[in-house]
Enzyme design. Structure first.
Site, PDB file in Angstrom:
ATOM      1  CG  ASP A 150      -1.796   1.234   1.290  1.00 12.48           C
ATOM      2  OD1 ASP A 150      -2.617   1.429   0.376  1.00 12.48           O
ATOM      3  OD2 ASP A 150      -1.649   2.023   2.248  1.00 12.48           O
ATOM      4  CE  LYS A 154      -1.980   4.983   0.663  1.00  7.35           C
ATOM      5  NZ  LYS A 154      -2.274   5.030   2.118  1.00  7.35           N
TER       6      LYS A 154
END
Length: 367
Positions: free
Chosen positions: A225, A229
């Site tokens: 995750d 980003k």
């Protein structure tokens, strides 16, 4: 003075972030009455306005959708429906669906703008990122925009801050931060600035029970995750990173537990490895520091990395509370004192706020 152009909005996803967004859309309409909700679709059913001038009743959306017998609308059907309404067209994708993300270039080529928290399209292969950027700069049909502030920090103004720095000619040297609410919660409790903190396995269990992790915590502890980003931020900053496999991403999953079949077995066996994580914490404490899980981008050298780092107790990253995120922008103008964006980086209401704010930007540009 001419009336503002009608902006027709179709929404995909009405649970979690989608539900919060639709609640906030009612407030937006008071300031921007030219916003017209045309359709809401979710996995099993949908509701849609009748062309060419009607719109859905936003206060009644939940009842109308729950009682609808109309099946879910596909992307082609949504685009065809939007095309029957005069004015500008915007698709709000509140999902994390890869198939929908794959359709972004074709949606933009139809002249329909996109607002989304879905990070998959922007962190995937570089050539797909390029296709999206090309579609937003096409001259015909004009006006297709793509905003995805919530793909990195929920409602935090991270992407817009970076875009403003670059647009005004600042030179961004480094971006560093805690990009995961889950990792923030875990390490703020495991290795607090003051006090001893809990055992790693116990803190993972608490986070899972509080809803801060995915049903299988390995989906958070694998670091992907945060990696996605970073890819998005790096690309906006001008780093041509191919994807998450192009740089080191530290996984906080013991090798012996990578292949266990269930989340339950993973949780049961995780205490076996507490001694290792305690030593990591102790090593930092011996230096007067705390350990945190961070992502960083060296913009000049095009170097990205995700993993554990040690920080002085007074550092902004060390001093985080709860599940907050923090992102530091080191730039030519800001020198050694970075521009810092900090706050809640997860949650349905704040993520929906980021989506709603992006819709405001689109409406302002298209109207």
């Amino acid at each position: 003075m001419d009336s503002p152009k009608r902006v027709n909005v179709a929404v995909i996803g009405a649970g979690g972030v989608g539900a919060h967004f639709l609640t906030q859309l009612l407030t937006l309409q008071k300031t921007y009455p030219n916003i017209s909700l045309i359709a809401i679709t979710r996995s099993s059913k949908s509701i849609a306005a009748v062309p060419p001038t009607s719109s859905l009743n936003i206060p009644a959306w939940e009842h109308d959708l729950s009682t609808s017998t109309q099946p879910a609308l596909s992307i082609p059907h949504l685009l065809d429906l939007l095309s029957q309404f005069p004015g500008a067209h915007v698709l709000i994708d509140n999902t994390s669906d890869q198939a929908i993300a794959n359709a972004y270039p074709s949606i933009l080529h139809r002249g329909t703008s996109i607002v989304t928290p879905n990070k998959k399209a922007f962190s995937g292969p570089l050539n797909f990122w390029d296709a999206i950027q090309k579609a937003t700069t096409q001259t015909w049909p004009p006006g297709a925009l793509c905003y995805h502030e919530s793909s990195v920090g929920a409602g935090l103004p991270i992407l817009s801050t970076l875009a403003d720095l670059l647009a005004t000619g600042d030179r961004v040297r480094k971006i560093e931060g805690v990009f995961s609410g889950t990792m923030s919660f875990l390490f703020n409790n495991f290795a607090p600035v003051e006090g001893k903190g809990g055992k790693w396995s116990e803190e993972v269990r608490k986070a899972k029970e509080a809803g801060f992790t995915e049903p299988d915590p390995r989906d958070d502890l694998n670091g992907m995750d945060v990696a996605r980003k970073l890819v998005i931020l790096a690309r906006i900053a001008g780093v041509r990173v191919e994807g998450t496999s192009a740089f080191p991403v530290q996984r906080l999953i013991p090798t012996e537990l990578e292949a266990v079949e269930s989340a339950e077995e993973f949780m049961q066996r995780l205490p076996e490895f507490d001694a290792h994580t305690e030593e990591i914490k102790a090593e930092a404490e011996r230096e007067g520091k705390v350990v945190r899980f961070v992502g960083s981008i060296d913009v000049g050298n095009g170097a990205l990395k995700v993993g554990l780092e040690r920080f002085e107790r007074g550092h902004p990253i060390a001093a985080l509370k709860g599940s907050d995120n923090v992102v530091s922008f080191y730039t030519e103008r800001y020198g050694q004192n970075p521009l810092i964006v900090q706050g809640a980086g997860a949650g349905g209401a704040v993520t929906a706020m980021g989506v709603a704010a992006d819709l405001v930007r689109v409406v302002q540009r298209l109207s």
